[in-house]
Design an enzyme around this catalytic site. Structure first.
Site, short mmCIF file in Angstrom:
data_model
loop_
_atom_site.label_atom_id
_atom_site.label_comp_id
_atom_site.label_asym_id
_atom_site.label_seq_id
_atom_site.Cartn_x
_atom_site.Cartn_y
_atom_site.Cartn_z
CG ASP A 1 4.97 -6.92 2.08
OD1 ASP A 1 5.94 -7.55 3.09
OD2 ASP A 1 4.30 -6.21 1.74
CB VAL B 1 13.34 -3.35 4.91
CG1 VAL B 1 13.43 -4.21 6.21
CG2 VAL B 1 12.12 -4.51 3.69
P1 IMP Z 1 3.54 -7.55 -2.09
O1 IMP Z 1 2.82 -7.26 -1.35
O2 IMP Z 1 4.11 -8.99 -1.89
O3 IMP Z 1 2.86 -7.56 -3.19
O4 IMP Z 1 4.81 -6.68 -2.72
C1 IMP Z 1 4.37 -5.75 -3.41
C2 IMP Z 1 5.87 -5.11 -3.90
O5 IMP Z 1 5.75 -3.72 -2.91
C3 IMP Z 1 6.97 -5.51 -3.22
O6 IMP Z 1 7.34 -6.18 -4.92
C4 IMP Z 1 8.41 -4.32 -2.92
O7 IMP Z 1 8.87 -4.06 -3.97
C5 IMP Z 1 7.55 -3.60 -2.61
N1 IMP Z 1 7.59 -4.02 -0.90
C6 IMP Z 1 6.52 -4.63 -0.11
N2 IMP Z 1 7.48 -4.55 1.39
C7 IMP Z 1 8.14 -3.91 1.35
C8 IMP Z 1 9.04 -2.85 2.26
O8 IMP Z 1 9.13 -3.79 3.49
N3 IMP Z 1 9.64 -1.98 1.70
C9 IMP Z 1 9.28 -1.68 0.93
N4 IMP Z 1 9.12 -2.09 -0.38
C10 IMP Z 1 8.05 -3.46 0.29
#
Ligand code: IMP
Ligand code: MG
Length: 179
Positions: free
Chosen positions: A100, A152
């Protein structure tokens, strides 16, 4: 389909088909590398289990857990569960549920690189490039599906610890966030 889900993005069958392809690709690439697969708790659990079931070569597994908290000026990451294995000199494949903003993967990647592995690859089921922090330069080596900028849930991913056990990936209805 649960009533809080607006629509399904990827069905159980679509997910399983894509995972089979990804696992075959990695099995070929790592045939003589004795890889260790590292999953990032908790969102990755369903993907991890289905992925390694389709890997046709010997593989080891380990897990780590991180959490993020908002500081006064920026988000901080904290290691909640360290690896159990010695990964020095090993070929590491990181598995993630979703790429993300990239903060989690960047933190995970740095933590793993500090332990001097022979190589590191990033495999993520979902990639949401529209949300990436421009400061994050890391890229995934293998992506299951690219998703639009929507929150999601399902197949490991949650909203307030709900929906992780759905066998498909869906988009939440806006009223769920809005309460
Ligand atoms: P980051 O923002 O790339 O550090 O993502 C952190 C974590 O947030 C991911 O590993 C997911 O577990 C959670 N995450 C990010 N986007 C979503 C989403 O759309 N749905 C559910 N969990 C999310
Ligand atoms: Mg995750």
């Amino acid at each position: 389909m649960r009533e809080s889900i607006d629509h399904i993005l990827f069905s159980e069958e679509q997910i399983q088909t894509r995972i089979r392809e990804m696992a075959q690709q990695i099995s070929t690439e790592y045939a003589d590398k004795d890889p260790i697969f590292i999953g990032v708790f908790k969102g990755v659990v369903l993907f991890f289990a289905d992925f390694v079931k389709r890997v046709s070569i010997h593989c080891e597994m380990d897990f780590l857990q991180i959490s993020s908290y908002q500081g006064t000026q920026s988000k901080h990451m904290e290691l909640k569960k360290a690896l159990c294995s010695d990964i020095t000199g090993r070929h590491v494949v990181i598995l993630e549920d979703i790429f993300d903003t990239g903060h989690s993967l960047e933190y995970t990647y740095d933590y793993i690189c500090r332990q001097a592995p022979a190589s590191v690859k990033i495999v993520t089921l979902l990639d949401k490039p529209a949300r990436r922090d421009p400061k994050v330069t890391l890229q995934a080596d293998l992506v299951g599906f690219t998703v639009p900028n929507e929150f999601v849930v399902g197949y490991g991913m949650d909203y307030n610890e709900h929906f992780r056990n759905l066998p498909y990936i869906g988009v939440l209805k806006p009223e769920v966030y809005e309460g």
